[in-house]
Design a protein around this motif. Sequence first.
Motif, short mmCIF file in Angstrom:
data_model
loop_
_atom_site.label_atom_id
_atom_site.label_comp_id
_atom_site.label_asym_id
_atom_site.label_seq_id
_atom_site.Cartn_x
_atom_site.Cartn_y
_atom_site.Cartn_z
N TRP A 167 0.82 -1.20 0.00
CA TRP A 167 0.00 0.00 0.00
C TRP A 167 0.86 1.27 0.00
CZ3 TRP A 167 -4.17 1.59 -1.77
CH2 TRP A 167 -4.71 2.81 -1.39
N LEU A 226 -3.80 -4.15 1.80
CA LEU A 226 -2.47 -4.05 1.20
C LEU A 226 -1.46 -3.41 2.14
CD1 LEU A 226 -3.54 -2.76 -2.35
CD2 LEU A 226 -3.22 -5.12 -1.60
N LEU A 235 0.08 -7.93 -5.93
CA LEU A 235 -0.83 -6.98 -6.57
C LEU A 235 -0.40 -6.76 -8.01
CD1 LEU A 235 -3.08 -4.74 -6.50
CD2 LEU A 235 -1.25 -3.15 -5.83
N VAL A 277 -5.69 -8.72 -6.94
CA VAL A 277 -5.00 -8.98 -5.68
C VAL A 277 -5.01 -10.49 -5.43
CG1 VAL A 277 -4.93 -8.56 -3.20
CG2 VAL A 277 -5.72 -6.76 -4.74
#
Length: 510
Positions: A167, A226, A235, A277
């Motif tokens: 992320w 994430l 991802l 994902v």
Amino acid sequence: MIIMQIRRILTLLFTATALFSCSDAWDEHSSRNKDVSNQTIYTYLQADPQFSQFVALIDEVGYKEELTSSKQITVFALTNGAMEMVPSTFLADQSSKKTFVGHHITYGRNNLSNDANAGRIQMLSSKWLEVEQGLIDGLAVLSSSQALLNGFVNVMAEPVLPRLTIWEYVENMAPQNKHVDYLNSLTRLTFSPDLSTQVGVNDLGQPVYDSVFIFRNSFNDNIADLSSEDSTLTLFIVEDQVLNQEYQKFWRYYRVINGTTARDTAETKMRITRDYVFNESYSPGNVPAMPVSANGIPVAFSDDAVVESFKASNGYVYVVSSAPVEVADRIRPIIVEGESPEAYYGLNTERADAQGYLRIREHASGGHDFVLDNHIAGSSQRLTDGLILPAGFLPSIQYRVYWRAINDFRTSYRYPSDNELRQRLGTSAVMTRDPVTGRVTRFAPPVYFTDFIPVTATEYSPNSEEDEVFVGTVNFGSMRNVYLQLVPEGVSTHHMAVTVDYIKLVPVLN
């Protein structure tokens, strides 16, 4: 005099016992292993000038106490030469310094000079690192100390730099494109009741908070986190032309309102991007040709399509120029099991005259089917409006509908008769919900899409498809949460029941 001497002896004995107990952990550890050095990790590092910069950083961020405790710890210590390799961004402030030092410390005993076991270890930075064949995060260990009182020191020639989460990569480093922009657009400033303090109540008796707001991302909250250091994910970030192609392929199936609207666009993007994902960390060269997403959808992958890759602390990111999904893989048949009813509703239900029976049947799907008996003695009114089954959030598409049901109880489960068992199927809309539990308290009358159809089969066959009966088609002009309502023919034959093993909806794809 004698009493005073006894008290003095007892005091000395108690003091000696207490001192022995405090050092017991050290002594027991040393007695079991005669090769254990009589040093803690901290004293070992402090005594060697090649670690002076690393020790100074340990002191600065407050890890000295941890490294002198009786906890079993492993330190991946940096020489002064290795410290010179650390980019300044990792030592920019007190928080980043503590994360950096903690990224070289883990609980437990890991002597990598003789440890060939592969695995993941969690560092005090909360991040996980791969250990394999004497390497940590792919970096070699120069040497390892002998066993110290509270663990081991593995000497590193270069720093083990904390990696971003997937992320953090999306937020800070990912290429600017529509996919990345969409993911970041899902971040909102959100009230946090856990971090806020209640300071009173208002006139309605509702709590009033000294409010704290935090940024939260709905993709991380609802699809896949994430940002989690405890996850192992992959991802795919698709380039703009891929997102455009997939959007054109699927938008018609995810229409919230008839016609393309901004809301439809957001819904379609969510349905597309959630399938990029994966719940495994696929290293370069080890991504399957058809990995299955966390949502259970196969996605085509080719190494030739990789434009960029990134190793994160919790997995890998691949920017790809191709990642198609077949329509039939994402828009699949739906099976609605009869043994999971939402409710049954109708007249006089408080009398409990409508009885639901979950039955064990050897060849039924899941080993069970369901019968809703519908008896009102001496009345011409039907008791219930039918059995209501949740089908879930269904795409905007036409379905061919089948049911599997048997009548082995002669029309009514409690009051058998020779009448023909007939039932029909429709959809119901939610009218009201309980404001606290969210449970549906009222449904709208069903919109029927079948006629009354007799249930003539009297036993299940081992092959479920042989028992399926085509009952009609239903078309959903927009994507919505669907409830199916199975209704008995009950005005003239008020003892009628409804029964079902399952209902199958098969999409009609263009």
